[in-house]
Write an enzyme that holds these catalytic residues in place. Structure first.
Site, short mmCIF file in Angstrom:
data_model
loop_
_atom_site.label_atom_id
_atom_site.label_comp_id
_atom_site.label_asym_id
_atom_site.label_seq_id
_atom_site.Cartn_x
_atom_site.Cartn_y
_atom_site.Cartn_z
N HIS A 218 -1.35 -2.45 -50.04
CA HIS A 218 -0.23 -3.38 -50.25
C HIS A 218 1.07 -3.00 -49.55
O HIS A 218 2.00 -3.77 -49.50
CB HIS A 218 0.06 -3.54 -51.75
C1 UD1 Z 1 6.79 -3.70 -54.49
C2 UD1 Z 1 7.61 -2.46 -54.14
C3 UD1 Z 1 6.67 -1.34 -53.74
C4 UD1 Z 1 5.61 -1.09 -54.79
C5 UD1 Z 1 4.89 -2.39 -55.13
C6 UD1 Z 1 3.96 -2.16 -56.29
C7 UD1 Z 1 9.84 -2.87 -53.17
C8 UD1 Z 1 10.62 -2.90 -51.91
N1 UD1 Z 1 8.51 -2.72 -53.02
O1 UD1 Z 1 6.14 -4.11 -53.30
O2 UD1 Z 1 7.40 -0.15 -53.56
O3 UD1 Z 1 4.69 -0.16 -54.32
O4 UD1 Z 1 5.86 -3.37 -55.51
O5 UD1 Z 1 2.97 -3.11 -56.36
O6 UD1 Z 1 10.40 -2.96 -54.23
N2 UD1 Z 1 3.85 -11.52 -55.04
C9 UD1 Z 1 3.20 -12.47 -55.77
N3 UD1 Z 1 3.20 -12.34 -57.14
C10 UD1 Z 1 3.83 -11.34 -57.79
C11 UD1 Z 1 4.51 -10.38 -57.01
C12 UD1 Z 1 4.51 -10.48 -55.64
O7 UD1 Z 1 2.60 -13.40 -55.25
O8 UD1 Z 1 3.80 -11.29 -59.04
C13 UD1 Z 1 3.79 -11.62 -53.54
C14 UD1 Z 1 4.88 -12.50 -52.93
O9 UD1 Z 1 4.33 -13.13 -51.81
C15 UD1 Z 1 5.90 -11.48 -52.49
C16 UD1 Z 1 5.03 -10.29 -52.09
O10 UD1 Z 1 3.94 -10.32 -53.00
O11 UD1 Z 1 6.70 -11.93 -51.44
C17 UD1 Z 1 5.73 -8.97 -52.14
O12 UD1 Z 1 6.28 -8.70 -53.44
P1 UD1 Z 1 7.52 -7.67 -53.59
O13 UD1 Z 1 7.79 -7.43 -55.01
O14 UD1 Z 1 8.66 -8.11 -52.73
O15 UD1 Z 1 6.98 -6.35 -52.94
P2 UD1 Z 1 5.61 -5.58 -53.14
O16 UD1 Z 1 4.88 -5.60 -51.86
O17 UD1 Z 1 4.93 -6.06 -54.37
N1 UDP Z 2 -3.13 -0.90 -60.63
C1 UDP Z 2 -3.64 -1.80 -61.57
N2 UDP Z 2 -4.36 -2.87 -61.12
C2 UDP Z 2 -4.60 -3.09 -59.79
C3 UDP Z 2 -4.07 -2.17 -58.85
C4 UDP Z 2 -3.33 -1.09 -59.30
O1 UDP Z 2 -3.46 -1.62 -62.78
O2 UDP Z 2 -5.26 -4.08 -59.46
C5 UDP Z 2 -2.35 0.25 -61.12
C6 UDP Z 2 -2.84 1.60 -60.66
O3 UDP Z 2 -3.85 2.09 -61.51
C7 UDP Z 2 -1.57 2.42 -60.71
C8 UDP Z 2 -0.48 1.42 -60.35
O4 UDP Z 2 -1.05 0.14 -60.58
O5 UDP Z 2 -1.34 2.90 -62.04
C9 UDP Z 2 -0.08 1.57 -58.92
O6 UDP Z 2 0.72 0.49 -58.55
P1 UDP Z 2 0.83 -0.04 -57.06
O7 UDP Z 2 -0.30 0.44 -56.25
O8 UDP Z 2 1.07 -1.50 -57.15
O9 UDP Z 2 2.21 0.59 -56.58
P2 UDP Z 2 2.67 2.03 -56.05
O10 UDP Z 2 2.18 3.07 -56.99
O11 UDP Z 2 2.15 2.19 -54.66
O12 UDP Z 2 4.16 1.91 -56.01
#
Ligand code: UD1
Ligand code: UDP
Length: 355
Positions: free
Chosen positions: A202
């Site tokens: 992601h």
């Molecule tokens: C964010 C964090 C990242 C973290 C990740 C965990 C920042 C800059 N990034 O990244 O550090 O590792 O969360 O998962 O804060 N979207 C949906 N539904 C949702 C959420 C997101 O469809 O509920 C889609 C949207 O298209 C959105 C994209 O995901 O534009 C990115 O979401 P965003 O929260 O901006 O960043 P993440 O990639 O999730």
């Molecule tokens: N996780 C989850 N369901 C998923 C993918 C990840 O519960 O489908 C959990 C995972 O076990 C871990 C956390 O989400 O505890 C990690 O989050 P993510 O990878 O979104 O973000 P990051 O840790 O890279 O910021």
């Protein structure tokens, strides 16, 4: 003691679960959910499964460019802080919700406690690196999960308020492991331990760049095994935008809840990921990990041989998987992330600092 906790993204709900429980034994906590993550499977499922108290404030910010998203959160958090006047603002990790919470508190002179302080990739292209550096420099209490994190802070002149506590994600995993084992993974038929690899992707640097995302997916196609891929909504969207198709051996599923996820991790032969949390959980389950990034904040997993950095190049990823398959696993280093008492230590440090 009154604490306002700012949450917004999936890993923060998981980190908050054990800490919120420890905190509420003797103190008042109110939760602000910024709305950064909002799909049921990215947010509500964690509150329900992990018994996290319902947020007191929901800002509903949603997906936006970094500036707009962080700015709207800043405005929303500030309004709540003016009203609630807490003793502490608690923020987790390195997302835009973390930075917004910290900045709002700093401007109002409310002390900030940062959980997962001191992590560094030394790659300022990552939005997370910017968020964590700034948050650390604003915080009064910096809760470090590792010795390396303590050293990273010292290098930046940050020594006051630094507490090595272990990792709240390890607390969560130890606490929920038994509940997870009672789950069934019926949707994943045929489910059999060690018959599959588990993957998550992601990171912005991997998903926004079509060549990196294609390199990773090509590597999956080259691996002679079923690969279960709970797909982050960001990646789902960008695979479509870049017109990258999923190979036959890859089983795409919706993002799963935490209990299902840790069970999937435990049962995997190997984990392929660019997630921070998943790298640590692989180690905690004693499952080898190939990290599809150029650097990691969780360096001890690499130093001990349980994690391999493979970037996003097809050949490197395939080779890293083959190496683990060919060679015996290294000795297991115990307790890299503490023994499951980080939350209790964090609460004790908050109490002590206030006295
Ligand atoms: C964010 C964090 C990242 C973290 C990740 C965990 C920042 C800059 N990034 O990244 O550090 O590792 O969360 O998962 O804060 N979207 C949906 N539904 C949702 C959420 C997101 O469809 O509920 C889609 C949207 O298209 C959105 C994209 O995901 O534009 C990115 O979401 P965003 O929260 O901006 O960043 P993440 O990639 O999730
Ligand atoms: N996780 C989850 N369901 C998923 C993918 C990840 O519960 O489908 C959990 C995972 O076990 C871990 C956390 O989400 O505890 C990690 O989050 P993510 O990878 O979104 O973000 P990051 O840790 O890279 O910021």
């Amino acid at each position: 003691m009154k604490v306002i906790t700012v949450l917004g993204a999936r890993p923060q709900f998981i980190k908050a679960a054990p800490l919120s429980e420890a905190l509420r034994q003797d103190h008042e906590e109110k939760i602000i959910h910024t709305g950064q993550h909002y799909d049921y499977q990215m947010s509500d499922v964690f509150f329900e499964e992990l018994g996290i108290p319902k947020p007191d404030y929901f800002l509903g910010v949603g997906s936006k460019h970094h500036g707009a998203q962080t700015g709207e959160m800043l405005t929303g958090v500030e309004e709540v802080l003016l009203q609630e006047k807490p003793d502490w603002v608690l923020v987790f990790g390195d997302t835009n919700s973390t930075l917004a919470g910290a900045l709002a508190a700093a401007k109002l002179h409310i002390p900030i406690a940062h959980v997962e302080a001191g992590l560094r990739s030394y790659n300022r292209q990552m939005p997370e690196e910017v968020n964590r550096v700034l948050t650390d420099h604003l915080a009064a209490l910096l809760f470090c999960p590792t010795d390396q994190a303590v050293q990273n802070l010292a290098r930046e002149g940050l020594r006051q308020g630094v507490v090595r506590t272990g990792d709240v994600m390890a607390d969560a995993l130890y606490y929920h492991a038994r509940r997870a084992a009672e789950r069934r993974l019926d949707d994943l038929a045929p489910y059999q331990e060690k018959s599959y690899l588990l993957a998550t992707v992601h990171r912005a640097e991997n998903t926004d760049d079509p060549s990196r995302l294609a390199g990773i997916i090509k590597a999956f196609a080259r691996i002679d095994s079923r690969i279960v891929l709970p797909l982050h909504p960001r990646t789902k969207k960008l695979l479509g935008d870049h017109k990258i198709s999923i190979p036959e051996n890859v089983q795409v599923i919706d993002p799963v809840g935490y209990l299902e996820m840790i069970l999937l991790e435990k049962g995997a032969e190997l984990i392929l990921t660019d997630s921070g949390g998943v790298q640590k959980e692989a180690y905690l389950w004693r499952v080898p990990c190939v990290t599809m990034r150029d650097e990691t904040e969780w360096v001890e997993t690499v130093q001990t041989g349980w994690n391999t950095l493979a970037g996003a190049e097809t050949e490197r990823i395939v080779k890293a998987v083959e190496q683990y398959r060919r060679n015996p696993l290294p000795p297991y280093p115990e307790n890299l992330y503490g023994s499951g008492r980080a939350s209790a230590e964090i609460v004790a440090a908050l109490e002590q600092k206030r006295r």
